[in-house]
Design a protein around this motif. Structure first.
Motif, PDB file in Angstrom:
ATOM      1  N   THR A   1       0.816  -1.216   0.000  1.00 18.00           N
ATOM      2  CA  THR A   1       0.000   0.000   0.000  1.00 18.00           C
ATOM      3  C   THR A   1       0.849   1.265   0.000  1.00 18.00           C
ATOM      4  O   THR A   1       0.533   2.245  -0.691  1.00 18.00           O
ATOM      5  CB  THR A   1      -0.925   0.007   1.237  1.00 18.00           C
ATOM      6  OG1 THR A   1      -1.829  -1.097   1.155  1.00 18.00           O
ATOM      7  CG2 THR A   1      -1.723   1.305   1.310  1.00 18.00           C
TER       8      THR A   1
ATOM      9  N   THR B   1      -8.389   1.669   4.696  1.00 15.28           N
ATOM     10  CA  THR B   1      -8.845   1.010   3.470  1.00 15.28           C
ATOM     11  C   THR B   1     -10.362   0.897   3.450  1.00 15.28           C
ATOM     12  O   THR B   1     -11.010   1.177   2.425  1.00 15.28           O
ATOM     13  CB  THR B   1      -8.221  -0.397   3.356  1.00 15.28           C
ATOM     14  OG1 THR B   1      -6.794  -0.286   3.357  1.00 15.28           O
ATOM     15  CG2 THR B   1      -8.660  -1.078   2.073  1.00 15.28           C
TER      16      THR B   1
ATOM     17  N   TRP C   1      -4.131   8.872   1.740  1.00 16.45           N
ATOM     18  CA  TRP C   1      -3.034   7.924   1.918  1.00 16.45           C
ATOM     19  C   TRP C   1      -1.714   8.625   2.202  1.00 16.45           C
ATOM     20  O   TRP C   1      -0.873   8.090   2.947  1.00 16.45           O
ATOM     21  CB  TRP C   1      -2.913   7.025   0.694  1.00 16.45           C
ATOM     22  CG  TRP C   1      -3.965   5.964   0.659  1.00 16.45           C
ATOM     23  CD1 TRP C   1      -4.983   5.835  -0.234  1.00 16.45           C
ATOM     24  CD2 TRP C   1      -4.114   4.880   1.580  1.00 16.45           C
ATOM     25  NE1 TRP C   1      -5.758   4.749   0.062  1.00 16.45           N
ATOM     26  CE2 TRP C   1      -5.249   4.128   1.181  1.00 16.45           C
ATOM     27  CE3 TRP C   1      -3.403   4.462   2.700  1.00 16.45           C
ATOM     28  CZ2 TRP C   1      -5.679   3.006   1.859  1.00 16.45           C
ATOM     29  CZ3 TRP C   1      -3.828   3.339   3.388  1.00 16.45           C
ATOM     30  CH2 TRP C   1      -4.957   2.616   2.970  1.00 16.45           C
TER      31      TRP C   1
END
Length: 328
Positions: free
Chosen positions: A186, A221, A291
């Motif tokens: 990620t 997420t 993010w």
């Protein structure tokens, strides 16, 4: 980590930076959305003309090649221009989204840390990490969800349902592995862009960061799936654009106005494409912001080994087995 504040800050950044949305969201989304529409149209007609739904002797790809070859023989000057445009489009599709992501991450991270930010600054620093990020994206594309779906559709269309059922457990396992790797990697993009790490080093650090903070990563997420609904939006819009074009063009053809139908259908398609690209651009920049903020917070936390002692523990009653103070 304050999730509500993180989401609010990310959305506030997205709303207050229209230039970032345009250049690093909307502009690259024009290419990705166009390719997505083309891919869905091709899959639709490929399945429609396959043995599953039709008795056609030739595949849809064969028909497309035949039509293009016939057009090329009768319109040579147009064909050369179309080929040049297609080459430029493919190159842009391969390069621009990756460059835009690197530039957006740089802009967001510098803004978060109180540095000068903006389109030009983000682009300047994004170029420096572009090649490594491009290499990373090529590496992980094999495990991407849509790549697996493409392979599955190819098998069921060309090899038959029987072969597809035999290979289905392999596809499912491959998909699970792909999802796990996607989760573990990620933060790879951010290690590459922000910390200027190498591709494999970034993947290693990302996996460690996810494992050490799996709860935060999992919750973010889930929040992104619920709030962004990126895949749903893209899927709906990707289906909507060709459907509008086909319906409008088909309607005018039925009333003997084929030329007008093509023009109106084309205009509606362009408007829908621009709208879809803009919405996808907003969601992309928002996702980058969420993010990036998450990565900056988690990666700034120092992990303590089992040997280290917190400052507050010095002077406490914890002793080692020899009776001495355990100061690490």
């Amino acid at each position: 980590m304050n999730y509500k504040q993180l989401i609010a800050d990310s959305w506030g950044y997205t709303q207050n930076n229209k230039k970032i949305i345009f250049w690093f969201g909307f502009f690259p989304a024009l290419f990705t959305t166009t390719v997505g529409v083309g891919y869905m149209v091709y899959q639709f007609f490929a399945f429609k003309t396959s043995f599953l739904f039709s008795d056609e002797e030739h595949s849809f790809l064969y028909d497309v090649v035949e039509v293009l070859w016939g057009f090329a023989k009768t319109h040579l000057s147009w064909t050369l221009q179309i080929i040049i445009f297609a080459i430029l489009f493919v190159i842009s599709y391969m390069l621009i989204p990756t460059l835009a992501k690197a530039s957006a991450i740089q802009s967001i991270a510098r803004s978060k840390n109180g540095q000068k930010s903006g389109v030009s600054i983000g682009l300047r620093h994004g170029i420096m990490s572009f090649l490594k990020l491009f290499e990373y994206h090529l590496l992980i594309k094999t495990f991407a969800f849509f790549s697996i779906l493409l392979e599955m559709s190819f098998v069921i269309r060309n090899l038959g349902v029987g072969i597809f059922k035999i290979l289905l457990p392999i596809f499912i396992l491959y998909m699970v592995i792909g999802l796990i790797l996607t989760l573990l990697f990620t933060y790879s993009d951010f290690f590459i862009v922000i910390d200027d790490d190498g591709v494999f080093e970034s993947m290693k650090k990302s996996a460690k960061l996810v494992v050490m903070h799996w709860k935060y990563t999992f919750l973010i997420t889930m929040l992104m799936i619920i709030i962004g609904v990126r895949i749903f939006i893209q899927a709906i819009l990707v289906f909507l654009i060709p459907a509008l074009i086909i319906l409008i063009t088909g309607y005018f053809v039925t009333i003997a106005l084929q030329g007008i139908g093509i023009i109106v259908g084309g205009l509606v398609g362009i408007v829908a494409l621009v709208l879809a690209a803009y919405l996808n651009g907003i969601v992309d920049v928002f996702a980058y912001s969420v993010w990036t903020h998450t990565f900056l917070e988690l990666s700034s936390e120092k992990e303590l080994s089992a040997r280290e002692v917190l400052v507050d523990d010095i002077g406490s009653d914890d002793h080692d087995y020899s009776g001495h103070k355990n100061l690490g």
